[in-house]
Design a protein around this motif. Structure first.
Motif, PDB file in Angstrom:
ATOM      1  N   ARG A  63     -45.492 -19.956 -11.430  1.00  0.00           N
ATOM      2  CA  ARG A  63     -46.234 -18.725 -11.720  1.00  0.00           C
ATOM      3  C   ARG A  63     -45.876 -17.669 -10.673  1.00  0.00           C
ATOM      4  O   ARG A  63     -45.776 -17.977  -9.486  1.00  0.00           O
ATOM      5  CB  ARG A  63     -47.729 -18.993 -11.706  1.00  0.00           C
ATOM      6  N   ASP A  70     -47.806 -17.758 -20.234  1.00  0.00           N
ATOM      7  CA  ASP A  70     -48.657 -18.193 -21.341  1.00  0.00           C
ATOM      8  C   ASP A  70     -50.125 -18.118 -20.915  1.00  0.00           C
ATOM      9  O   ASP A  70     -50.478 -18.488 -19.787  1.00  0.00           O
ATOM     10  CB  ASP A  70     -48.275 -19.624 -21.732  1.00  0.00           C
ATOM     11  N   PRO A  71     -51.005 -17.651 -21.804  1.00  0.00           N
ATOM     12  CA  PRO A  71     -52.431 -17.481 -21.438  1.00  0.00           C
ATOM     13  C   PRO A  71     -53.085 -18.737 -20.894  1.00  0.00           C
ATOM     14  O   PRO A  71     -54.000 -18.654 -20.074  1.00  0.00           O
ATOM     15  CB  PRO A  71     -53.073 -17.042 -22.764  1.00  0.00           C
ATOM     16  N   ARG A  72     -52.633 -19.920 -21.325  1.00  0.00           N
ATOM     17  CA  ARG A  72     -53.299 -21.151 -20.869  1.00  0.00           C
ATOM     18  C   ARG A  72     -53.101 -21.389 -19.370  1.00  0.00           C
ATOM     19  O   ARG A  72     -53.808 -22.194 -18.764  1.00  0.00           O
ATOM     20  CB  ARG A  72     -52.768 -22.349 -21.656  1.00  0.00           C
ATOM     21  N   ARG A  90     -53.213 -18.903 -17.025  1.00  0.00           N
ATOM     22  CA  ARG A  90     -53.663 -17.732 -16.281  1.00  0.00           C
ATOM     23  C   ARG A  90     -55.013 -17.919 -15.593  1.00  0.00           C
ATOM     24  O   ARG A  90     -55.353 -17.173 -14.679  1.00  0.00           O
ATOM     25  CB  ARG A  90     -53.762 -16.518 -17.230  1.00  0.00           C
ATOM     26  N   SER A  91     -55.788 -18.910 -16.038  1.00  0.00           N
ATOM     27  CA  SER A  91     -57.177 -19.001 -15.568  1.00  0.00           C
ATOM     28  C   SER A  91     -57.284 -19.385 -14.095  1.00  0.00           C
ATOM     29  O   SER A  91     -58.194 -18.940 -13.393  1.00  0.00           O
ATOM     30  CB  SER A  91     -57.952 -19.999 -16.429  1.00  0.00           C
TER      31      SER A  91
END
Length: 861
Positions: free
Chosen positions: A696, A731-733, A735-736
């Motif tokens: 990331r 990917d959004p998964r 990002r948390s």
């Protein structure tokens, strides 16, 4: 006789064997008739020989073990007589004239190609052998007579000893006493029958962390290690006794169990006393080996073990004096927790010692004092025995494969009195592949999760702990008389436990503070009684700092809170005590301590006590001390020196591990970036680092012309320039989870400026001290998202006694950093650190370290 390249002629061995048995070791009369040219510089004569009046040539002919040569001259009367003897032997079918032919056998002149297999087949069983050659006093070439009748030549190094080397090539010089040792063995064993016990191949000391089972097979050995026994005894013992061989320590593992090493030590002692040959200049027995005291301390004493420091160091308290002494196990080296390959075994060894010794009575004998060396302090080295059998704990530790025996120098008398037993224990552990000798790559132990990291986290565990009741635990650290760091082995968690219902006097947190009266005594009592003990805890609540409030039990029955109150090292806290089931016992214990005037109550005066007010906490001062485990994840030098950290033992780190596993799998199959994708500054993306893995990252700036972007990897802090082809939308998964890298700088100090000749040295030293190692950090100041950190190396022994001792100070002391008063204006809130830094500057100037090498300079701005 044959050689490695050709077979024996028929009857060659039997013929030579007849002559050997007839002649070797007996006086002989030899009459030379003429000489031949020398062979290998050895003179050769032809003549006649007699033993006890018997002519050897006639005796050989008579028994059929030789033939007459064809003569090119007229035979003499003696020739005719010998022909008649030969004819009689032939007619009788003696020796080579035996009509049935020679006995079938195979003679292998080379060492066995499968040396390990040969050793496994014959180890432990005595084999008949004939000494064919003596290479030096302790190295023999022997013809083994195998049980099936075959002959096998082997080279044997005598177990437990080594004689001086003998020259084997022209121009070489033999070592002193080498020729004498060779003659000593030759005159007793050459061409004599002996019994051979094969013991090992010379792979020297078994080395921990060897390659595993898939490693290549070892090459054929060129020599075996074994014992050679003559009817008169073991030649090795005679060599040592004569001062013609030295004892080889690392062979102890092969010989100790049979008493062989003990006999060699006795022979060595005798040779030293006689000052024989090799031992002519042997040092006199060390005075340190005698006497009842060493450096004013008892040499032999009974004690109680109160702390296990590492795999080979413990602390004990003398029974008679109450003095605490830190001891090193003699001649023992444990695995290092700092080495990832050894960390698992280091923890296993420490736990083995803890379970066996902590709180137990032991007998201690200090064998010697290991002098200060480099970063190691002077240390007493001792043999520790425990239990009814007076078992040496070091021997047990090594036998389990959890430590190794130290390889001492040849004349080093500073060693364990059980040294040979330690070597034998190591040999056994290595043979059976135990512990560190297993060759297994064991992963380093996972760091336990600190569930007292914050009040929010602690609160989530309280109800679960209440339901569990008593929980098995181990006391990891004693911060004060009533405050403990507790380890829960089952869940690999650590927590802070505060004893409910009592208040122990505060201990100083740093050098600028003063402990409350009896604060240090209370902490010392709790340390000696509870540290590293198996205990049970009960939890009732959590406090505002993340500590758990509860009870601690030793041996299932002893309530630590009651014990501390009874000893006068804590007082009852009525508000919290009144709700406890054992409140009555607490008040009774306190009353008993008051009446006995123990410790806190030594000057007890009831009216004065009623008027006294409880001390109040000082609300002003620097940031609250809150130590955390960190690792430096990135060090940057451009555009200026900076670094990033990861905070360990947090849910974030555990989540990151899980995320990175999923992240890696995702990028093995994920589609490439959408056509026309152009990353922009501030975007969260997936970027491929130079190691080929995806991480990331956040885009710092992008160049559509160069089709590359400068990115910061948010979980590690490092930066790189990456081509657009190696960047994808995140990917959004993924990002948390917040980025796990935190930008940081050193508290109070900064490295010498880039213009300094020592700037590169300072960065290299910082990397050496910090990179790739788990450190302890304290946040002294927060500048937005930038953390000002005090970095502490927990392996530094001075840290335990001086909380100001840190890497920041060490860099200043080495002249590689200076006080940063402009960037760290908060320094005045830490007077003890300010004093420590000034002391460090004075030391650097005195030692002319770093930037002070050529004289005084400005140490700050």
């Amino acid at each position: 006789m044959g050689t490695a390249s050709r077979e024996d002629e028929d009857w060659a061995f039997e013929s030579r064997e007849f002559l050997r048995g007839l002649a070797v070791g007996k006086p002989i009369i030899f009459t030379s008739t003429h000489s031949l040219p020398p062979s290998d510089d050895v003179p050769r004569d032809i003549g006649t020989a007699e033993i006890n009046g018997i002519d050897l040539a006639s005796e050989l002919l008579k028994n059929g073990w030789a033939k007459l040569k064809d003569l090119k001259r007229d035979p003499t009367e003696e020739d005719l007589r010998k022909r008649d003897i030969e004819a009689e032997a032939r007619a009788a079918g003696k020796g080579i004239w035996n009509p049935h032919g020679p006995k079938a056998r195979k003679t292998n002149y080379m060492m066995p190609t499968d040396s390990q297999g040969f050793l496994a087949e014959y180890k432990g069983q005595p084999i008949d052998g004939l000494v064919e050659q003596v290479k030096d006093g302790s190295t023999l070439r022997i013809r083994l007579i195998l049980p099936d009748g075959d002959h096998q030549f082997v080279n044997i190094a005598l177990a437990g000893v080594r004689s001086p080397r003998v020259a084997s090539k022209p121009g070489e010089v033999s070592e002193q006493w080498g020729e004498e040792a060779k003659f000593f063995t030759e005159s007793r064993l050459l061409q004599r029958y002996v019994k051979v016990n094969l013991l090992s191949v010379p792979n020297a000391a078994p080395t921990p962390f060897q390659a595993g089972a898939n490693a290549a097979a070892p090459p054929p050995a060129t020599i075996f290690i074994g014992s050679v026994l003559h009817p008169a005894g073991n030649i090795a013992e005679f060599l040592v006794s004569a001062g013609l061989a030295r004892v080889v320590d690392w062979h102890a593992g092969m010989l100790a169990s049979s008493g062989g090493m003990e006999r060699l030590r006795a022979a060595e002692k005798s040779a030293k006393e006689k000052r024989a040959c090799l031992y002519a200049n042997a040092p006199a027995p060390s005075a340190k080996t005698n006497g009842a005291a060493l450096n004013g301390n008892s040499r032999s004493f009974d004690a109680t073990v109160v702390r296990i420091w590492s795999a080979d160091q413990i602390s004990v308290v003398e029974r008679d004096t109450g003095k605490e002494r830190r001891l090193q196990l003699s001649s023992t080296r444990g695995p290092k927790i700092s080495d990832p390959k050894q960390a698992y075994w280091a923890q296993e060894a420490r736990e083995f010692l803890r379970k066996r010794l902590i709180g137990k009575h032991v007998k201690v004998h200090v064998d010697f004092i290991r002098p200060r060396e480099g970063e190691f302090e002077e240390r007493e080295a001792a043999t520790i025995r425990y239990g009814g059998q007076n078992t040496n704990i070091a021997e047990q530790l090594i036998e389990k494969g959890l430590a190794t025996a130290v390889r001492h120098k040849r004349d080093d008398e500073d060693r364990s009195p059980d040294y040979d037993k330690l070597m034998a224990a190591e040999q056994l552990a290595a043979t059976e592949g135990r512990g560190i000798h297993s060759g297994k790559d064991m992963p380093a132990p996972k760091q336990p999760l600190n569930i007292s990291e914050s009040a929010n986290r602690a609160t989530t565990f309280v109800n679960g702990f209440r339901r569990l009741g008593r929980i098995p635990a181990v006391v990891e650290y004693v911060a004060a008389g009533s405050r403990f760091k507790i380890y829960l082995p089952k869940d690999n968690q650590v927590l802070t436990l505060v004893l409910g219902g009592i208040r122990a006097p505060r201990t100083a947190r740093n050098a600028s503070e003063a402990s409350e009266p009896y604060g240090s005594e209370s902490a010392e009592f709790a340390t000696r009684r509870y540290l590293q003990r198996d205990v049970e805890i009960e939890v009732y609540d959590a406090d505002k700092s993340g500590g758990f409030i509860g009870a601690l039990y030793l041996n299932k029955t002893e309530n630590a809170a009651i014990t501390l109150v009874k000893e006068g090292l804590a007082t009852v806290h009525p508000y919290s005590a009144d709700n406890l089931a054992w409140a009555k016992q607490l008040y009774e214990a306190e009353e008993e301590a008051k009446q006995a005037k123990r410790n806190i109550w030594k000057e007890y005066d009831e009216p004065a006590e009623q008027a006294a007010e409880a001390p109040k906490e000082d609300a002003n001062g620097p940031l609250k001390t809150e130590y955390m485990d960190v690792i430096i994840s990135d060090v940057r030098t451009k555009p200026q020196f900076a670094f990033s950290i990861q905070i360990l033992n947090t849910e974030g780190i555990e989540s990151l591990k899980k995320l990175m596993r999923e992240f890696s799998l995702y990028h093995k199959t994920a589609a490439p970036a959408p056509a026309g994708f152009v990353p922009r500054a501030g975007d969260l993306v997936s970027a491929k680092f130079s190691d080929g893995q995806w991480y990331r990252a956040r885009v710092r700036r992008a160049s559509p012309i160069k089709k590359e972007a400068e990115v910061t990897f948010i979980d590690y802090g490092n930066q790189d320039t990456v081509g657009f082809s190696d960047i994808r939308p995140l990917d959004p998964r993924f990002r948390s989870l917040p980025g796990q890298a935190h930008d940081a700088r050193l508290s109070f100090v900064k490295l010498v400026s880039p213009e300094s000749d020592y700037h590169e040295d300072a960065i290299d030293r910082f990397r050496q001290l910090c990179e790739g190692r788990k450190l302890i950090a304290n946040i002294d100041h927060k500048e937005g998202q930038l953390l000002h950190l005090r970095l502490i190396d927990s392996s530094n022994p001075t840290v335990a006694n001086d909380p100001c001792e840190c890497i920041n100070v060490e860099l200043v002391r080495e002249g590689l950093a200076k006080i940063d008063r402009k960037g760290c204006r908060y320094i005045s809130a830490y007077p003890s650190m300010a004093r420590k830094l000034q002391e460090a500057i004075a030391t650097a100037k005195r030692d002319r370290a770093g930037m002070f090498e050529f004289g005084d300079v400005e140490e700050d701005d």
